[in-house]
Design a protein around this motif. Sequence first.
Motif, PDB file in Angstrom:
ATOM      1  N   ARG A   1       0.860  -1.190   0.000  1.00 38.45           N
ATOM      2  CA  ARG A   1       0.000   0.000   0.000  1.00 38.45           C
ATOM      3  C   ARG A   1       0.894   1.238   0.000  1.00 38.45           C
ATOM      4  O   ARG A   1       1.843   1.301   0.783  1.00 38.45           O
ATOM      5  N   PRO A   2       0.556   2.166  -0.822  1.00 40.77           N
ATOM      6  CA  PRO A   2       1.355   3.389  -0.810  1.00 40.77           C
ATOM      7  C   PRO A   2       1.053   4.196   0.434  1.00 40.77           C
ATOM      8  O   PRO A   2      -0.080   4.212   0.937  1.00 40.77           O
TER       9      PRO A   2
ATOM     10  N   ARG B   1       1.355   9.407  -1.582  1.00 33.38           N
ATOM     11  CA  ARG B   1       0.135   9.797  -2.293  1.00 33.38           C
ATOM     12  C   ARG B   1       0.110  11.313  -2.521  1.00 33.38           C
ATOM     13  O   ARG B   1      -0.147  11.789  -3.635  1.00 33.38           O
TER      14      ARG B   1
ATOM     15  N   THR C   1       2.786  12.394  -4.954  1.00 31.21           N
ATOM     16  CA  THR C   1       2.438  12.050  -6.336  1.00 31.21           C
ATOM     17  C   THR C   1       1.407  13.018  -6.897  1.00 31.21           C
ATOM     18  O   THR C   1       1.522  13.497  -8.025  1.00 31.21           O
ATOM     19  N   TRP C   2       0.414  13.340  -6.082  1.00 24.25           N
ATOM     20  CA  TRP C   2      -0.597  14.280  -6.566  1.00 24.25           C
ATOM     21  C   TRP C   2      -0.006  15.676  -6.799  1.00 24.25           C
ATOM     22  O   TRP C   2      -0.361  16.358  -7.757  1.00 24.25           O
TER      23      TRP C   2
ATOM     24  N   ILE D   1       1.609  15.560 -10.083  1.00 23.58           N
ATOM     25  CA  ILE D   1       0.609  15.577 -11.162  1.00 23.58           C
ATOM     26  C   ILE D   1       0.016  16.968 -11.311  1.00 23.58           C
ATOM     27  O   ILE D   1      -0.135  17.497 -12.425  1.00 23.58           O
TER      28      ILE D   1
ATOM     29  N   ILE E   1       0.095  19.254 -14.587  1.00 22.85           N
ATOM     30  CA  ILE E   1      -1.150  19.680 -15.238  1.00 22.85           C
ATOM     31  C   ILE E   1      -1.210  21.199 -15.321  1.00 22.85           C
ATOM     32  O   ILE E   1      -1.645  21.776 -16.324  1.00 22.85           O
TER      33      ILE E   1
ATOM     34  N   PHE F   1      -7.853  10.209  -9.635  1.00 21.87           N
ATOM     35  CA  PHE F   1      -6.739   9.986  -8.711  1.00 21.87           C
ATOM     36  C   PHE F   1      -7.261   9.540  -7.348  1.00 21.87           C
ATOM     37  O   PHE F   1      -6.697   8.639  -6.723  1.00 21.87           O
ATOM     38  N   ARG F   2      -8.301  10.186  -6.889  1.00 24.89           N
ATOM     39  CA  ARG F   2      -8.869   9.811  -5.581  1.00 24.89           C
ATOM     40  C   ARG F   2      -9.306   8.351  -5.577  1.00 24.89           C
ATOM     41  O   ARG F   2      -9.058   7.628  -4.623  1.00 24.89           O
TER      42      ARG F   2
ATOM     43  N   TYR G   1      -5.917   5.771  -7.344  1.00 26.47           N
ATOM     44  CA  TYR G   1      -4.479   5.938  -7.149  1.00 26.47           C
ATOM     45  C   TYR G   1      -3.827   4.635  -6.699  1.00 26.47           C
ATOM     46  O   TYR G   1      -2.821   4.193  -7.273  1.00 26.47           O
ATOM     47  N   GLU G   2      -4.406   4.014  -5.695  1.00 23.73           N
ATOM     48  CA  GLU G   2      -3.780   2.797  -5.156  1.00 23.73           C
ATOM     49  C   GLU G   2      -3.800   1.679  -6.185  1.00 23.73           C
ATOM     50  O   GLU G   2      -2.843   0.894  -6.266  1.00 23.73           O
TER      51      GLU G   2
ATOM     52  N   TRP H   1      -1.071   2.446  -8.502  1.00 23.07           N
ATOM     53  CA  TRP H   1       0.218   2.252  -7.817  1.00 23.07           C
ATOM     54  C   TRP H   1       0.574   0.773  -7.749  1.00 23.07           C
ATOM     55  O   TRP H   1       1.699   0.371  -8.020  1.00 23.07           O
TER      56      TRP H   1
ATOM     57  N   VAL I   1       3.440   6.438 -11.760  1.00 19.20           N
ATOM     58  CA  VAL I   1       2.036   6.741 -11.438  1.00 19.20           C
ATOM     59  C   VAL I   1       1.689   8.160 -11.886  1.00 19.20           C
ATOM     60  O   VAL I   1       0.611   8.413 -12.453  1.00 19.20           O
TER      61      VAL I   1
ATOM     62  N   PHE J   1      -1.394   9.436 -14.742  1.00 13.99           N
ATOM     63  CA  PHE J   1      -2.476  10.421 -14.603  1.00 13.99           C
ATOM     64  C   PHE J   1      -2.239  11.658 -15.481  1.00 13.99           C
ATOM     65  O   PHE J   1      -3.196  12.284 -15.935  1.00 13.99           O
TER      66      PHE J   1
END
Lengths: 289, 199
Positions: free
Chosen positions: A21-22, A27, A30-31, A34, A38, B39-40, B43-44, B47, B64, B68
């Motif tokens: 699991r990340p 998380r 990564t966002w 992104i 974007i 993404f919400r 994401y996992e 991943w 990852v 996206f």
Amino acid sequence: MNEPLDDELRRYVAALREVDRPGDGARAATWAGIDARIAEDLAPPRPAWRTWPLAALAAAVVLGVGLAAATAWRVRAEANVEAAHQRIDAPTLRSLEKSSRESPQSASRGQSPHPEPPASTSGKPEHSPIGAASASESSAATTPSDPSTAPSVGPAGDSQDLGASDPAAVEKTPHARSPSAESSGNARPSAARRPADSPSLRPEEVASFQRAQAALAAGRYDDALSALDAHGRRFERGVFEEERQVSRATALCKLGRLDDAADARRRFLRERPGSHLAERMRQICRDDE
Amino acid sequence: MHDGDIPPVLAPPAALGDPASRAHDGSHAAALPAVAELFRDHYEFVWRLTGRLGVPAAVVDDAVQDVFVVLHQRRHEFAVHGSVRALLYGITRRVARRYRERAARHVELVAEPEPAGPGLDEELARRQAAAVLRDALAGIDEDKRMAFVLADIEGMAMPEVAECLEINLNTAYSRVRVARQLLQRAIARHHARDSRRTP
């Protein structure tokens, strides 16, 4: 239809789900990545002139142009000041030089029995001295912002130059001391700088030189020589100095004093090699020699 | 859903529902959710897939991101005729292939178990089991591996697995079945080796 996983494999799969699991940090990071990428895509392409290297280059160019303009203006202003000083020293000479360039005949006018004033560079030969003075005054008063004259030279330099460039004003300077001119001078202190009153344009100097020229043109070389010598003594470093030397060499040549004429010619060419009368001086007495 | 996990500042208006970031409006295609929503929700999933598809662990997060971002940049080209996860899988598979090609060698899907602290025997056993399964997965070919991953780890229905893998349903069933058998054998071999090590 697949059968359900056996218990052992299900246990391994459950363990893998638990472990793989990340993290929340990964998380969010990564966002963030992104989101940034974007945002780059959504941002409008930045114009080239907005990039800082080009902006810096443009600023440097503007600065350079400004400095060059300021330097050029300063040099020009200094040149004007220098020119103004030179005009003060020999305004009439400059006027004669200009007229001789414009009209080849003007060189021989000085030897004519009744020398005509050279063609006016202003194109208004009928100007009266008062008119010339007024014109010069009005010109000086109305064109102070002219970068070629006003900022550094000032009204005095301009008025002198205008007066000197106006042959009518030079020739008619004896009349410049008319009552109206006097009253004008009294009314306005700055009128004392009018061309007619300028030391470099003294009427008596003009008259004296004209008398010598008239004698030379009439063939009275002795009188001309005497008048020229007297003129030189009275108006040492006068505005007609070069013209006087040329006329004197001419008189000496005509009187047969070739050695004296040659000496005068050599001295003139040595002292004033760049004079506009140098070539004319070289031609004097050539045939006689 | 993990709405609270994404700080609002990280969710640009475009990514949160800008019409431009939506999918094309084809008559037979559903609108593609905004990138932030994808993404919400996924994401996992992405991943995990990235790791299962052989992307080196050090660059899984980069891969990852790429998935996206590609989804955002080419959103007008994508049509969601069925499963969104099938679309994500297709993108992830292509991105993962690129990352694998960059890598000097294939990534070991099995990472060394991290040492657990005292009293964490249960955690250690879980990590060891996960490592064993990773190792076993790495030992089978990708077609069967991914069929097993999608069906038995990700819990997809078989039609969706077939859609992801772009194979017919029977082939998907077959691959999953074969993958299970191979994994069971691999686990059995592991137990055999383990029993030989511990007298």
